[in-house]
Structures are given as structure tokens and as C-alpha cells.
Design an enzyme around this catalytic site. Sequence first.
Site, mmCIF file in Angstrom:
data_model
loop_
_atom_site.group_PDB
_atom_site.id
_atom_site.type_symbol
_atom_site.label_atom_id
_atom_site.label_comp_id
_atom_site.label_asym_id
_atom_site.label_seq_id
_atom_site.Cartn_x
_atom_site.Cartn_y
_atom_site.Cartn_z
ATOM 1 N N GLU A 1 -3.902 -10.264 3.054
ATOM 2 C CA GLU A 1 -4.866 -9.983 4.116
ATOM 3 C C GLU A 1 -6.020 -10.982 4.171
ATOM 4 O OE1 GLU A 1 -2.864 -5.963 3.638
ATOM 5 O OE2 GLU A 1 -3.293 -7.729 2.422
ATOM 6 N N GLU B 1 0.826 -1.205 0.000
ATOM 7 C CA GLU B 1 0.000 0.000 0.000
ATOM 8 C C GLU B 1 0.862 1.257 0.000
ATOM 9 O OE1 GLU B 1 -4.123 -1.440 2.142
ATOM 10 O OE2 GLU B 1 -2.373 -1.062 3.416
#
Length: 258
Positions: free
Chosen positions: A134, A114
Site C-alpha cells: 500500500e 488482511e
Amino acid sequence: MSATEELAIHRHGPVSVIELDRPDARNALTTSMLFGIGAAAAAAETDPEIQVVVLTGAGDQAFCAGMDLRSFTDGARFDTGSEAGAAYERLVRGELSVPVVAAANGTAVGGGLELLLGADIIIASATAKFGFPEAKRGLFPASGGTFIGTRLPLGIALEMTLTGNPITAQRGYEVGLINSVVPPQDVLPTALALARQIADNAPLALTACKELVRLAVTDAAEAIERLDYWQKAVFHSEDAREGARAFIEKRKPVWQGR
């Protein structure tokens, strides 16, 4: 450990290098690091001598392994209401006013990827991998990772987020995530060379290009509105006149940023 111990800030002329400096922990992000990165990014924005930011990590194993889970389970929280927190959020969203080049010295997953997505250009080590694991842990990439489809074909973005499986640097290059794949020892030098090329250009023009090109992908209507503003601001600027004079006089321009 303080942010100053977890980060190293280097200056290379008009380029500020923000280095994640926890190689033994694969440069995993603690909350103090997030604040430190945000503070360094904000400082670069307000320093007229800094034209480009380079993000990199220490060591040759990982750019960033994401959020430090020990820090997370210990209850540490990241306050986006602070100036440093807000700057970090803008960096991750690609909204920092100065161009950002990432030197991905190694693998980036989760929050590390990210952070990379906030960069405008990514130079990657040939040994690096990139992914969002995730979903394998009952989570999803909630700090900007779900916007990866703005940089990748939809099918690839969904494959990465739904399976949680990483892709190689070469695959990242093939699908448009990575700009260049180079040997590990060449990652930072290549990123710095590119950053210096960018820094040679007019600051106001760089800010306009970054904002408008990103907006054209995410919000075309706003991009059209902002185009009118930037056209007036840039084409009537002192730097635009200086650029023309320097071209005619066959010399390097001296930019004023206005």
C-alpha cells in the site's frame, strides 16, 4: 458478476470451505465478494453442524491479490453496517466465533493478506509471497493490516508495512506468520486435515480458547475478565462432563456444544 459466481462454498463434514473463485483476476476482492464471504462466515457461525471454517483461493497463483482496483475506481463501496458486512469485518479482525484455518494456495497481498490475518492458523504454499504494498501506492493497509504486529515481531511488521516489500512463505514461517509451509498441491489437504482435528474437539472449549488466546495478546485486562466467564461456562458445561466420561470409557466424545 454476483458473489455466488465469485465464491465457491464447499462442505466437508463439520468444515465449511470458503473459496475465492476469481483465478483469472488473482482472486482480487470485489465488494460483492466481501459481502459473500461475510454471509458465508455468518452462516457458518450459526450452523451447529459447522465447527471450523477454511479459507482458500482458486488456482495456484494467488490466494488473493487484494482489493479489485477496477471495482474501487468504479466507486463501489463496502457497507459494514449490513449483517454480511459486519461478519466480514469480524472475520478480518479474528473475531469469528468458530476457528478459521487459511489454506494460502498462493500469494496474498494488501487486502488478501488482511483476510489471511483473520485466520487463526495459516497453511501456505511454498511458492507464496505475502506483503502490504500500500505505501508504494500512497495508501496504508487500513482494513486490519496495521495490526500485523500482534502476530509478528515489531521490526518485521514495520519492515513489511514501511517498505511495501513482500516476504516469502518460508520467511513468514520463520517469523511466526505462517504455521506450515507445504508443496502447492498439499495446501488444501493439509488445511482440511488440521480443520478436522480441530472439529473433533468440544465447540464451547474451542470458542473459549480462540477468544482468550487472542485477547491475551491484544487486551490482557479484558482477557482476565473473560477468563472468569469462560471458566464457569466451560467447566460446568455438559461437554466437560461428557469429555470426562468419554475418557474414562475410552470412546470418542459426543459433543453438545453446551
